[in-house]
Write a protein that holds these residues in place. Structure first.
Motif, PDB file in Angstrom:
ATOM      1  N   ALA A  21       0.911  -1.221  -0.125  1.00 57.72           N
ATOM      2  CA  ALA A  21      -0.022   0.017   0.028  1.00 57.72           C
ATOM      3  C   ALA A  21       0.911   1.307  -0.034  1.00 57.72           C
ATOM      4  O   ALA A  21       2.167   1.369   0.546  1.00 57.72           O
ATOM      5  CB  ALA A  21      -0.910   0.035   1.097  1.00 57.72           C
ATOM      6  N   ASP A  22       0.347   2.487  -0.578  1.00 61.10           N
ATOM      7  CA  ASP A  22       0.876   3.677  -0.537  1.00 61.10           C
ATOM      8  C   ASP A  22      -0.102   4.523   0.169  1.00 61.10           C
ATOM      9  O   ASP A  22      -1.073   4.880  -0.194  1.00 61.10           O
ATOM     10  CB  ASP A  22       1.262   4.121  -1.937  1.00 61.10           C
ATOM     11  N   THR A  23       0.618   4.894   1.551  1.00 57.65           N
ATOM     12  CA  THR A  23      -0.487   5.805   2.235  1.00 57.65           C
ATOM     13  C   THR A  23       0.273   7.296   2.370  1.00 57.65           C
ATOM     14  O   THR A  23      -0.210   7.896   3.485  1.00 57.65           O
ATOM     15  CB  THR A  23      -0.782   5.300   3.529  1.00 57.65           C
ATOM     16  N   HIS A  24       1.189   7.524   1.785  1.00 63.01           N
ATOM     17  CA  HIS A  24       1.526   8.787   1.626  1.00 63.01           C
ATOM     18  C   HIS A  24       0.765  10.024   1.965  1.00 63.01           C
ATOM     19  O   HIS A  24       0.701  10.832   2.570  1.00 63.01           O
ATOM     20  CB  HIS A  24       2.453   9.125   0.570  1.00 63.01           C
ATOM     21  N   ALA A  25      -0.292  10.004   1.109  1.00 58.97           N
ATOM     22  CA  ALA A  25      -1.307  11.278   1.041  1.00 58.97           C
ATOM     23  C   ALA A  25      -1.973  10.974   2.526  1.00 58.97           C
ATOM     24  O   ALA A  25      -2.691  11.988   3.001  1.00 58.97           O
ATOM     25  CB  ALA A  25      -2.213  10.923  -0.090  1.00 58.97           C
ATOM     26  N   ARG A  26      -2.657   9.845   2.626  1.00 52.22           N
ATOM     27  CA  ARG A  26      -3.069   9.839   4.160  1.00 52.22           C
ATOM     28  C   ARG A  26      -2.295   9.990   5.122  1.00 52.22           C
ATOM     29  O   ARG A  26      -3.068  10.880   5.949  1.00 52.22           O
ATOM     30  CB  ARG A  26      -3.702   8.272   4.406  1.00 52.22           C
ATOM     31  N   VAL A  27      -1.238   9.990   5.085  1.00 50.21           N
ATOM     32  CA  VAL A  27      -0.228  10.575   6.305  1.00 50.21           C
ATOM     33  C   VAL A  27      -0.030  11.822   6.338  1.00 50.21           C
ATOM     34  O   VAL A  27       0.515  12.795   7.108  1.00 50.21           O
ATOM     35  CB  VAL A  27       1.248   9.713   6.315  1.00 50.21           C
ATOM     36  N   GLY A  28      -0.133  12.485   4.938  1.00 50.89           N
ATOM     37  CA  GLY A  28       0.339  13.793   4.803  1.00 50.89           C
ATOM     38  C   GLY A  28       1.691  14.044   4.357  1.00 50.89           C
ATOM     39  O   GLY A  28       2.150  15.188   4.376  1.00 50.89           O
ATOM     40  N   ALA A  29       2.522  13.132   3.989  1.00 50.06           N
ATOM     41  CA  ALA A  29       3.851  12.969   3.650  1.00 50.06           C
ATOM     42  C   ALA A  29       3.781  12.820   2.224  1.00 50.06           C
ATOM     43  O   ALA A  29       2.871  12.419   1.537  1.00 50.06           O
ATOM     44  CB  ALA A  29       4.789  12.084   4.240  1.00 50.06           C
ATOM     45  N   MET A  30       4.937  13.364   1.401  1.00 45.84           N
ATOM     46  CA  MET A  30       5.244  13.152  -0.025  1.00 45.84           C
ATOM     47  C   MET A  30       6.295  12.175  -0.342  1.00 45.84           C
ATOM     48  O   MET A  30       7.282  11.963   0.544  1.00 45.84           O
ATOM     49  CB  MET A  30       5.175  14.460  -0.657  1.00 45.84           C
ATOM     50  N   PRO A  31       6.028  11.344  -1.377  1.00 44.23           N
ATOM     51  CA  PRO A  31       7.174  10.325  -1.443  1.00 44.23           C
ATOM     52  C   PRO A  31       8.581  11.116  -2.150  1.00 44.23           C
ATOM     53  O   PRO A  31       8.270  11.949  -2.630  1.00 44.23           O
ATOM     54  CB  PRO A  31       6.419   9.506  -2.757  1.00 44.23           C
ATOM     55  N   GLY A  32       9.545  10.519  -1.630  1.00 46.14           N
ATOM     56  CA  GLY A  32      10.885  11.356  -1.863  1.00 46.14           C
ATOM     57  C   GLY A  32      11.715  10.294  -2.180  1.00 46.14           C
ATOM     58  O   GLY A  32      12.946  10.692  -2.022  1.00 46.14           O
ATOM     59  N   ALA A  33      11.587   8.868  -2.102  1.00 50.79           N
ATOM     60  CA  ALA A  33      12.767   7.835  -2.462  1.00 50.79           C
ATOM     61  C   ALA A  33      12.504   7.027  -3.546  1.00 50.79           C
ATOM     62  O   ALA A  33      12.725   5.857  -3.364  1.00 50.79           O
ATOM     63  CB  ALA A  33      12.765   7.100  -1.234  1.00 50.79           C
ATOM     64  N   GLY A  34      11.876   7.540  -4.538  1.00 52.27           N
ATOM     65  CA  GLY A  34      11.372   6.826  -5.707  1.00 52.27           C
ATOM     66  C   GLY A  34      10.279   6.081  -5.966  1.00 52.27           C
ATOM     67  O   GLY A  34      10.164   5.720  -7.439  1.00 52.27           O
ATOM     68  N   LEU A  35       9.517   6.260  -5.182  1.00 53.61           N
ATOM     69  CA  LEU A  35       7.818   5.491  -5.357  1.00 53.61           C
ATOM     70  C   LEU A  35       7.480   6.363  -6.754  1.00 53.61           C
ATOM     71  O   LEU A  35       6.665   5.601  -7.605  1.00 53.61           O
ATOM     72  CB  LEU A  35       7.033   5.840  -4.081  1.00 53.61           C
TER      73      LEU A  35
END
Length: 273
Positions: free
Chosen positions: A135-149
């Motif tokens: 799962a990708d929950t970056h948006a739910r956490v409020g963080a943005m991907p920064g390691a290649g996703l």
């Protein structure tokens, strides 16, 4: 017999001949990413690169998870200014793994979420236990991907499916991950590391310089597109064949290569429809 090397309690490194196994080892926290884990992971990869005999590496997690992502408890309690200061500093390298030439096989044993998914995507390819979930929950956490996703996930599963995962935060199971192309193979949980070692041994049976060169090609040419990619591959191949192709080895290995192909083809012929 495997030689166990500890790079710290949160990451374990074991070397067995030409194959290294790196294990994320915070099982009570579902191997969540902490500052220490990232430091130790970098140290483990550096040790793998420094090993003259190591030809392939396996990256896995201590059950029950591969990696649950960033340690949200620590993130929520960390002073905000520390976060701002960290993001203002220089970037040592892209992704969670430092630059390396050794192929890394991700052996995904359980939940692989957000930052954990990014660690997995930093591997060269993935095989998964039937228990794996992604799962990708970056948006739910409020963080943005920064390691290649944002780079790697669309490459593997297509931009529409990648956006669906990121926009919803929904989990997909191992069977779906296989159907979408996120993982290359799914095996019973108890066979995961055994199968990863089989594949790693196959990699290690090829001269290390050859594997590293073709991996460099994938990394370099993968960033190109269209005619530029075709031209780069052609030029690279011609240089290798002119300067480094080992014709004498091919003469001695020819029968071994053919026998291996016949053996693998026989197994496919006998596979159930």
């Amino acid at each position: 017999m495997a030689e166990s090397v500890s790079t710290g309690p949160v990451v374990l490194l074991a070397v067995d001949g030409p194959v290294a196994t790196i294990t994320l080892n915070r099982p009570r926290a579902r191997n969540a990413i902490s500052s220490e884990l990232l430091v130790r992971l970098g140290e483990a990869m550096a040790a793998v690169e420094a090993g003259d005999e190591i030809c392939a590496a396996i990256l896995t997690g201590a059950d029950p998870a591969f990696c649950a992502g960033v340690d949200l408890k620590a993130l929520a309690s960390e002073p905000r200014q520390d976060q701002v200061d960290r993001q203002s500093g220089p970037t040592a390298h892209f992704g969670f793994l430092p630059p390396h030439e050794t192929p890394v096989i991700g052996a995904i044993n359980g939940a692989t979420v957000t930052g954990g998914l990014e660690i997995a995507l930093n591997c060269d390819f993935l095989i998964a236990s039937e228990r794996a979930r992604f799962a990708d929950t970056h948006a739910r956490v409020g963080a943005m991907p920064g390691a290649g996703l944002i780079v790697r996930l669309p490459q593997l599963i297509g931009v529409d499916r990648a956006r669906r995962m990121s926009f919803t935060g929904d989990f997909i199971d191992a069977a779906t991950a296989l159907a979408w192309g996120l993982v290359a193979e799914v095996v019973p949980h108890e066979r995961l590391l055994e199968r990863a070692r089989e594949i790693a041994a196959g990699v290690a049976s090829i001269p290390r310089d050859n594997i590293r060169e073709i991996r460099r090609m994938y990394e370099t040419i993968g960033a190109l597109s269209g005619e530029a990619a075709w031209q780069a591959e052609s030029d690279w191949s011609r240089r290798w064949m002119q300067e480094r192709f080992d014709q004498s080895r091919l003469a001695t290995e020819r029968e071994t290569i053919m026998a291996r192909g016949r053996s693998q083809s026989s197994g496919l012929d006998n596979a159930p429809a």
